[in-house]
Write a protein that holds these residues in place. Structure first.
Motif, PDB file in Angstrom:
ATOM      1  N   PRO A 119      36.229  11.079  61.818  1.00  0.00           N
ATOM      2  CA  PRO A 119      35.751  12.315  61.193  1.00  0.00           C
ATOM      3  C   PRO A 119      36.482  13.569  61.656  1.00  0.00           C
ATOM      4  O   PRO A 119      36.728  14.484  60.868  1.00  0.00           O
ATOM      5  N   GLU A 120      36.872  13.586  62.928  1.00  0.00           N
ATOM      6  CA  GLU A 120      37.589  14.753  63.446  1.00  0.00           C
ATOM      7  C   GLU A 120      38.952  14.942  62.778  1.00  0.00           C
ATOM      8  O   GLU A 120      39.468  16.059  62.722  1.00  0.00           O
ATOM      9  N   SER A 123      37.642  16.938  59.728  1.00  0.00           N
ATOM     10  CA  SER A 123      37.025  18.240  60.018  1.00  0.00           C
ATOM     11  C   SER A 123      38.019  19.264  60.544  1.00  0.00           C
ATOM     12  O   SER A 123      37.823  20.472  60.388  1.00  0.00           O
ATOM     13  N   ASN A 135      30.722  16.647  61.948  1.00  0.00           N
ATOM     14  CA  ASN A 135      31.330  15.336  62.192  1.00  0.00           C
ATOM     15  C   ASN A 135      30.303  14.215  62.056  1.00  0.00           C
ATOM     16  O   ASN A 135      30.610  13.140  61.548  1.00  0.00           O
TER      17      ASN A 135
END
Length: 380
Positions: A119-120, A123, A135
């Protein structure tokens, strides 16, 4: 087996996911498996099907700048390949991957997936790299829109498997390293003549926010030995110009450029220290390549990075984002060559578990289990 690989992103080998995907494909073929590959870009390789890239209109420039090309979900091509496959492996939870899983369910074809997109990684493009709520939302989004429809997920590390469990993933999680290419081996090399009297530090990775190369450059400026350090950053990406401007303040400006596999292996065997400053890493195969060559690392202890688990000594870790502590770790390694020599042998032995052959064995086992409907009891 006839295996179809679905890769939304599969372009130049300038990012970990593409490198990992191509190693998987090539190693499966070398074992006699027939591999069909569906992705956006064109290729002359046998069994490759190009479906073209998605059009993001006014955002196409941004995607190109960041080296991102996402494939179109061409259902006709998907059906053609999936119908004649024994098992399908989907690498990413984007449009092509989602369509592939839907077709597999409809045709009752065994399908496995992989968790390569942290997810990072997403994001960071929205300025929300450190936002836990956002996240966490992405973990849930990936689950609800994609992973809940499959039974098997390849997780490159136990770290990411635990992250998935914490966010409600209940699938059969197979913890399998992405593996290291045989080109990376501990063969001591000579430094180029112009750097022979320098302490050479290497860091590898895409030049993007979550890799935190700016922290490394700032830390070198604070080192007692700064004038004796030559920094190399092997990679390319949207932050290249900014990093070069920051590095220009050093007495020995960093050398920042992408290096192909063979040249990178040579560098790893010629440098004195490896630094992994990343905030987010699912596995950090770049760090694994370094320790496989016997290059001792200094690694960020970020909670969002699996790389910290490769540290075999307290002097190989530093507090994430703390450039003063990173500078102190670098100075310590320069002052203690005997420690680096001791750790070199430890890392060479430790890295044996990441050899690509062992990892491909486990991937094939996952494919065979999917074909046979076998599920493991989960321990993470």
């Amino acid at each position: 087996m006839r295996i179809t690989i679905i890769a939304d992103v599969l372009g130049e080998e300038n990012n970990g996911t593409t490198i990992t995907a191509k190693r998987l494909i090539n190693n499966l073929k070398s074992r006699g498996h027939e591999v069909l590959t569906i992705s956006a870009g064109k290729s002359d390789e046998e069994g490759y099907y190009a479906v073209g890239a998605r059009d993001f209109k006014i955002f196409n420039g941004y995607f190109a700048k960041n080296g991102i090309t996402l494939a179109k979900p061409n259902e006709e091509v998907l059906r053609h390949c999936i119908e004649k496959s024994d098992v399908v492996h989907v690498l990413m939870p984007f449009s092509l991957g989602k369509a592939a899983v839907r077709v597999c369910r409809e045709l009752k074809k065994p399908v496995t997936t992989a968790f390569h997109v942290q997810p990072e990684n997403v994001s960071s493009h929205f300025g929300l790299l450190h936002s836990r709520p956002f996240n966490s939302y992405l973990y849930r989004y990936f689950l609800n829109k994609f992973f809940k429809y499959v039974d098997y997920i390849h997780c490159p590390t136990e770290f990411i498997a635990r992250q998935l469990r914490e966010h409600g993933y209940k699938q059969d999680l197979r913890i399998i390293s992405n593996g290291v290419d045989p080109a990376f081996a501990p063969v001591r090399g000579e430094k180029p003549a112009q750097y022979a009297d320098k302490f050479c530090i290497l860091s590898t990775g895409r030049l993007v926010k979550e890799k935190c190369q700016a922290d490394l450059i700032k830390a070198v400026r604070l080192c007692r030995h700064a004038d004796d350090i030559q920094l190399f950053i092997a990679g390319e990406g949207p932050l290249e110009r900014r990093l070069k401007a920051l590095g220009a303040k050093l007495k020995n400006p960093p050398v920042i450029c992408f290096r192909p596999k063979e040249k990178l292996a040579e560098m790893l065997n010629a440098c004195d220290l490896y630094v992994q400053p990343s905030y987010a890493e699912i596995e950090s195969i770049a760090c694994v390549e370094a320790i496989t060559c016997g290059l001792v690392p200094v690694i960020s202890d970020s909670k969002m990075s699996a790389a910290k688990f490769f540290a075999l000594d307290e002097h190989c870790l530093y507090e994430a984002g703390n450039i003063k502590e990173l500078a102190a770790r670098i100075d310590y390694m320069i002052d203690h060559p005997e420690l680096r020599e001791q750790l070199r042998e430890k890392y060479i032995g430790y890295a044996e578990r990441f050899r690509i052959d062992k990892c491909i064995d486990k991937m094939v086992e996952m494919f065979e289990d999917a074909l046979g409907g076998k599920h493991r009891k989960q321990t993470v």
